[in-house]
Design a protein around this motif. Structure first.
Motif, PDB file in Angstrom:
ATOM      1  N   ASP A 130     -41.102   2.803-125.493  1.00 27.97           N
ATOM      2  CA  ASP A 130     -41.603   2.559-124.069  1.00 27.97           C
ATOM      3  C   ASP A 130     -42.573   3.806-123.664  1.00 27.97           C
ATOM      4  O   ASP A 130     -42.249   4.974-123.622  1.00 27.97           O
ATOM      5  N   ASP A 169     -44.276   4.383-121.405  1.00 28.88           N
ATOM      6  CA  ASP A 169     -44.407   4.737-119.964  1.00 28.88           C
ATOM      7  C   ASP A 169     -43.235   5.787-119.646  1.00 28.88           C
ATOM      8  O   ASP A 169     -42.896   5.915-118.514  1.00 28.88           O
ATOM      9  N   GLN A 170     -42.315   6.018-120.570  1.00 28.36           N
ATOM     10  CA  GLN A 170     -41.105   6.947-120.340  1.00 28.36           C
ATOM     11  C   GLN A 170     -41.148   8.143-121.561  1.00 28.36           C
ATOM     12  O   GLN A 170     -41.653   8.040-122.345  1.00 28.36           O
ATOM     13  N   TYR A 187     -45.452   8.638-115.065  1.00 25.52           N
ATOM     14  CA  TYR A 187     -44.309   8.143-116.239  1.00 25.52           C
ATOM     15  C   TYR A 187     -42.951   8.358-115.446  1.00 25.52           C
ATOM     16  O   TYR A 187     -42.866   9.140-114.557  1.00 25.52           O
ATOM     17  N   LEU A 188     -41.898   7.840-116.283  1.00 26.31           N
ATOM     18  CA  LEU A 188     -40.766   8.116-115.926  1.00 26.31           C
ATOM     19  C   LEU A 188     -40.005   8.871-116.948  1.00 26.31           C
ATOM     20  O   LEU A 188     -39.967   8.928-117.896  1.00 26.31           O
ATOM     21  N   GLU A 189     -39.583  10.097-116.181  1.00 23.40           N
ATOM     22  CA  GLU A 189     -38.941  10.893-117.042  1.00 23.40           C
ATOM     23  C   GLU A 189     -37.504  10.987-116.977  1.00 23.40           C
ATOM     24  O   GLU A 189     -36.721  10.655-116.258  1.00 23.40           O
ATOM     25  N   VAL A 190     -36.875  10.681-118.043  1.00 25.22           N
ATOM     26  CA  VAL A 190     -35.321  10.541-118.695  1.00 25.22           C
ATOM     27  C   VAL A 190     -34.590  11.820-118.969  1.00 25.22           C
ATOM     28  O   VAL A 190     -35.191  12.152-120.039  1.00 25.22           O
ATOM     29  N   PHE A 229     -38.675  11.194-122.553  1.00 23.61           N
ATOM     30  CA  PHE A 229     -37.406  12.117-122.362  1.00 23.61           C
ATOM     31  C   PHE A 229     -37.715  13.631-122.373  1.00 23.61           C
ATOM     32  O   PHE A 229     -38.424  14.249-122.922  1.00 23.61           O
ATOM     33  N   GLU A 278     -42.498  11.484-125.593  1.00 15.04           N
ATOM     34  CA  GLU A 278     -42.670  10.128-125.344  1.00 15.04           C
ATOM     35  C   GLU A 278     -41.477   9.187-125.964  1.00 15.04           C
ATOM     36  O   GLU A 278     -41.210   9.223-127.296  1.00 15.04           O
ATOM     37  N   ASP A 279     -40.862   8.211-125.309  1.00 14.76           N
ATOM     38  CA  ASP A 279     -39.957   7.365-125.978  1.00 14.76           C
ATOM     39  C   ASP A 279     -40.778   6.460-126.995  1.00 14.76           C
ATOM     40  O   ASP A 279     -41.712   5.657-126.512  1.00 14.76           O
ATOM     41  N   TYR A 282     -33.101  10.358-113.901  1.00 13.84           N
ATOM     42  CA  TYR A 282     -34.447   9.679-113.799  1.00 13.84           C
ATOM     43  C   TYR A 282     -35.223  10.495-112.831  1.00 13.84           C
ATOM     44  O   TYR A 282     -34.770  10.885-111.518  1.00 13.84           O
ATOM     45  N   ASP A 291     -39.575  10.105-111.312  1.00  9.05           N
ATOM     46  CA  ASP A 291     -40.923   9.704-111.519  1.00  9.05           C
ATOM     47  C   ASP A 291     -41.920  10.792-111.513  1.00  9.05           C
ATOM     48  O   ASP A 291     -41.756  11.737-110.508  1.00  9.05           O
TER      49      ASP A 291
END
Length: 255
Positions: free
Chosen positions: A20, A22-23, A175-178, A25, A16-17, A164, A166
């Motif tokens: 953030d 909700d993001q 969550y947003l996967e980066v 990595f 988890e970032d 990126y 979703d």
């Protein structure tokens, strides 16, 4: 040794970032702990065998957005003939430097740096009084700033790729996967398979004194933020100490 196969086992980490919740990595530890380094001018064969001295500058650089272009413009305005071989080709009829002089649009209408004499307009050819290589990179060295400030995003990011996606969990939350990973041939689209040479999977370029997560720390911090980079760096250190077979990129000579 020829370029390694594109498909091989890799080790990944997800976290988890810290900045953030909700993001998340998802990072390629195999790539980030590899010994890749840029060998432009020191063995790089260029993406096309007809232009080996141009490295990956042959096609010009697409801007990620208007902010990217505007940031680069600030530094372009500081370039003079001592740094920039093709500066005269960016001047209008009155001898003024204009954005139209160094920006063009491709067939899809995307904005990018102009191509002049078979390479990006900021590429200084061998033998130039302005010095061989990227004029914007040279300016960064002269001004004692990092080239992440002076060059287009795509130029300082390669061959690190940020993606990126979703993601929906089984419980319906999202969550947003980066992704932070190797920008191999496939990152260029279908045309990437037609490149005559590519560095990220070539043993010739896996000669760095430090692993990518250290040698490209400034780029990674810019892409991820310092808190996330700190988590990544600690994970890379643990991964290298593990001596796992997945810790080694197949292009690394120690493999």
């Amino acid at each position: 040794m020829p370029e390694v196969d594109l498909v091989f086992p890799r080790a990944w980490i997800e976290f988890e970032d810290p900045a953030d919740p909700d993001q998340v990595f998802r990072c390629d530890l195999t790539w980030l702990t590899s010994g890749w380094t840029c060998i432009f001018g020191e063995g790089c064969q260029g993406i096309y065998d007809t232009a080996p001295d141009s490295g990956c500058c042959t096609l010009g650089a697409h801007f990620s957005d208007r902010d990217d272009e505007d940031r680069v413009k600030v530094w372009v305005d500081r370039l003079d003939d001592a740094h920039w071989h093709h500066r005269d080709q960016a001047l209008d009829g009155r001898g003024r430097l204009t954005r139209k002089g160094w920006v063009e649009t491709d067939a899809d209408g995307a904005r990018k740096t102009r191509v002049v004499d078979g390479a990006c307009i900021f590429h200084n050819p061998r033998g130039s009084a302005a010095g061989y290589g990227c004029a914007l990179h040279g300016l960064a060295l002269d001004r004692d700033v990092h080239f992440v400030e002076t060059k287009p995003d795509v130029c300082w990011q390669l061959p690190i790729r940020r993606t990126y996606r979703d993601v929906e969990r089984p419980d319906g939350t999202t969550y947003l996967e980066v992704g932070i990973e190797e920008y191999d041939r496939r990152g260029w689209g279908a045309g990437g398979h037609d490149l005559d040479w590519y560095c990220s999977g070539n043993t010739e370029a896996h000669v760095g004194a430090e692993p990518v997560y250290l040698s490209n720390a400034v780029e990674l911090v810019t892409l991820m933020g310092q808190p996330a980079y700190d988590v990544l760096a600690a994970a890379c250190e643990r991964h290298l100490r593990s001596r796992s077979a997945l810790a080694l990129h197949p292009a690394d000579p120690r493999h």
